[in-house]
Design an enzyme around this catalytic site. Structure first.
Site, PDB file in Angstrom:
ATOM      1  N   GLU A 151       0.815  -1.219   0.000  1.00  0.00           N
ATOM      2  CA  GLU A 151       0.000   0.000   0.000  1.00  0.00           C
ATOM      3  C   GLU A 151       0.851   1.273   0.000  1.00  0.00           C
ATOM      4  OE1 GLU A 151      -4.139  -1.505   2.079  1.00  0.00           O
ATOM      5  OE2 GLU A 151      -2.659  -0.485   3.338  1.00  0.00           O
ATOM      6  N   GLU A 307      -6.725  -7.467  -0.891  1.00  0.00           N
ATOM      7  CA  GLU A 307      -7.204  -7.275   0.478  1.00  0.00           C
ATOM      8  C   GLU A 307      -8.644  -6.793   0.458  1.00  0.00           C
ATOM      9  OE1 GLU A 307      -5.127  -4.821   3.240  1.00  0.00           O
ATOM     10  OE2 GLU A 307      -3.148  -5.521   2.622  1.00  0.00           O
TER      11      GLU A 307
END
Length: 677
Positions: A151, A307
């Site tokens: 991320e 995710e």
């Protein structure tokens, strides 16, 4: 590459953080993963401190045992490079790694992503760790995928330290060459901001008043590029040492800070982290938007949902869990929109740390929990959908998305601070979603010839060369809809000669005389009954064949054109001068009819329908996001129905779905005939 990895079927699993647990738990986890139908787990995301306890100390033995255990149980590994959070010893040895805010505050160790993207010490240490992992595990039989970092930009998208300043100056030198070139681009004749040398330039730190808007725009570009340089350094190490294993990094849906068009060029495939809010009744529409973007970033190739939350997250002010069936439905939605893998954060719920209240595939209550039962059931269902992988989606509509324009649109000191790209985009996309019309996202430089209609909810920044491509598309027979506050500035954030819509003036057949923002809490009616909020414009048709489609019916612009349409060559261009919210749907209906765009199916409210097609078949997804039973008629190329892969039942004529229900139909090939669906 036709498959994301060498693992067959739909990828299913989640982040696994075994360093949080004693080793005697690992065997239990592996057994339960097999029971749940897990095929791949992500490991090592935050393992740097465990893998490298000191500058020249390495501990791979535990990792060896972990990978061997997973492989023995038939579970593939998405191996992270572990570089998202530097360990304490590295930060204390090189405190300059820590990022600095625009106010000069150095952020401390104790969270995650605590690094300056321009730090040479961080970059060197990250590449060293990546190389060590690749040298050791490149040929491990469990390895299916490299997961670079984690991320990027989630917590730190920019750093204002002295090293970042040096890096920014070097980036600017590469971009502009001479200092005169920079002075022209930044318009430094304004407010006596002229620079004599590059050494005089600093990042846009906190200043007494508004900061130069082009400096801010270049800073956004630089910060995206600086993080991309970090990513590419790790990617090159993996390509050298492990060329046969694909690599990705997890994007964060439609994320403002990073230009994902540029980033996607360096991914073997796109992966995404998505966390729709169960408390938002329209969350599935925004999720669909994000998934269409992920599919589009690599030209329609399948992508990976890396995710999502099995139930509640832990970081909203109020963290509502997913009611029974919602996790399944939203996961199938990602599959419907092009994903070939459904992964989660995380496998086993943490007992300590900032995310201990975040849900997991294996909750705190263990196998007695409702969540575990859903984990097992859904794993079994995904095993029936393996043939869908590799299938792609065709769209007749394109939505133009440009990060440069997004950044320029949301700089301060504009006529109205309410004009934000996501807020402008969502009503346009929602109208398509409600009509079961599939859309791709495209950059403004894209080849548009394959699309029947192109939507540009906002092209505030528009380069002349991209405007030429758009105009050529319309002239050749395309249909364009352009939203307000578009064609205003060029690539340097300078107002186009003659004002808006700048280089689109000829194709649209209008000029903007004056921007006319609407005060908060007020609305302006149009003749059609639509209402404008936030924004309107005094526009003048300046071509004899420009037709006024709708006019303002209240306020200071009463009687003036609000929506126009102009034939241009073999095509047509619409201009919408106001933010119409849900009212944009009526305009888009007109456009879709003119362009010959057909829905996948005529769906009842709350039902989503889309299609994936591949060498093994054509698959119709029908998803009921509503809280009541629905019936969807099967028409057109799908009238003869097919086999529901979820149940094995033959389906004809219509699909009945319970609330949160879903069907995935393999369509009989002889029923398709000649179709462009």
């Amino acid at each position: 590459m036709s498959r994301l990895t060498r693992v067959p079927g739909v990828l299913y699993g989640g982040d696994y953080n075994p360093e949080q647990w004693p080793e005697d738990v690992w065997s239990e986890d592996a057994e339960l993963m097999r029971e749940a139908g897990v095929t791949m787990v992500t490991v090592g995301v935050f393992s740097w401190a465990r893998l490298q306890p000191g500058p020249d100390t390495w501990d791979f033995a535990w990792f060896d045992r972990l990978l061997d255990l997973l492989h023995a149980h038939g579970i593939a590994v998405d191996l992270a490079t572990a570089t998202a959070s530097p360990p304490a010893w590295l930060v204390r040895a090189h405190p300059g790694i820590l990022p600095v805010t625009a106010d000069g505050v150095r952020l401390e160790f104790g969270s995650r992503q605590h690094y300056c993207p321009s730090s040479p010490e961080y970059r060197a240490a990250a590449v060293r760790l990546t190389r060590a992992l690749a040298e050791r595990y490149a040929h491990h039989p469990a390895l299916a995928l490299w997961h670079i970092h984690n991320e990027y930009g989630d917590h730190v998208t920019e750093c204002f330290c002295a090293r970042s300043a040096d890096h920014f100056r070097a980036w600017l030198t590469d971009r502009y060459g001479t200092i005169d070139g920079l002075n022209h681009a930044w318009g430094t004749a304004f407010w006596s901001q002229r620079y004599g040398t590059y050494d005089e330039i600093e990042p846009p730190r906190t200043a007494p008043g508004p900061v130069n808007p082009t400096q801010l725009l270049d800073w956004r570009r630089f910060c995206s590029d600086a993080l991309l340089e970090c990513h590419r350094a790790e990617r090159e190490a993996l390509r050298e040492l492990s060329p046969d294993i694909p690599a990705t990094t997890n994007f964060m849906s439609m994320f403002k800070a990073l230009d994902y068009w540029k980033w996607a060029e360096h991914e073997d495939f796109v992966s995404d982290d998505a966390y729709p809010d169960p408390a938002d009744p329209r969350a599935h529409v925004n999720a669909s938007l994000n998934y269409d973007l992920m599919r589009s970033l690599k030209g329609g190739r399948p992508w990976l949902l890396l995710e999502q939350a099995p139930s509640a997250v832990s970081w909203r002010p109020v963290n509502v869990p997913k009611k029974p069936g919602l996790q399944r439905l939203w996961s199938l939605q990602a599959l419907a929109r092009g994903a070939d893998g459904i992964m989660y954060f995380q496998w086993r719920a943490s007992r300590a740390g900032a995310e201990k209240y975040h849900s997991a595939l294996l909750p705190h209550r263990g196998t007695a929990s409702r969540g575990w039962r859903e984990t097992v059931r859904f794993g079994a269902e995904l095993a029936r959908l393996g043939e869908v992988t590799g299938a792609t989606t065709r769209a007749d509509v394109a939505i133009v998305l440009d990060w440069d324009s997004w950044w320029a649109l949301e700089v301060d000191d504009h006529p109205c601070a309410r004009m934000r790209w996501p807020d402008l985009l969502r009503p346009w996309y929602a109208a398509l979603h409600a009509r079961a019309v599939t859309a791709d996202f495209v950059p403004p430089r894209a080849d548009l010839d394959g699309y029947r209609a192109v939507l540009a909810p906002s092209l505030h920044l528009l380069r002349p060369e991209n405007a030429e491509r758009i105009a050529a598309y319309v002239h050749g027979g395309g249909h364009l809809v352009c939203g307000p506050f578009s064609g205003v500035v060029d690539g340097h954030d300078h107002i186009h000669d003659g004002g808006a819509p700048g280089p689109l003036r000829d194709v649209l057949g209008v000029s903007v005389d004056e921007f006319w923002p609407i005060p908060d809490g007020e609305a302006v009616r149009l003749d059609s009954g639509a209402e404008a909020t936030w924004w309107s414009e005094w526009i003048e048709p300046d071509a004899p064949d420009t037709e006024v489609v709708d006019s303002y019916a209240s306020g200071q612009l009463t009687g003036r054109p609000a929506v126009t349409r102009r034939p241009y060559g073999a095509g047509t261009a619409w201009y919408v001068s106001a933010h119409l919210g849900e009212g944009i749907a009526a305009v888009l209906d007109d456009v879709l009819r003119a362009a010959g765009v057909r829905p996948v199916l005529d769906v009842p409210e709350g039902v989503e329908a889309t299609v994936r097609s591949g060498t093994q078949g054509t698959y119709l997804f029908v998803l009921n996001h509503s809280d009541h039973d629905t019936r969807t008629q099967l028409t057109g190329p799908y009238a003869d129905g097919g086999t529901d892969l979820l149940t094995g039942a033959a389906v004809r004529d219509h699909i009945d779905l319970r609330p949160l229900g879903a069907a995935v139909l393999r369509i009989a090939t002889d029923s398709l005939g000649e179709t462009d669906q």
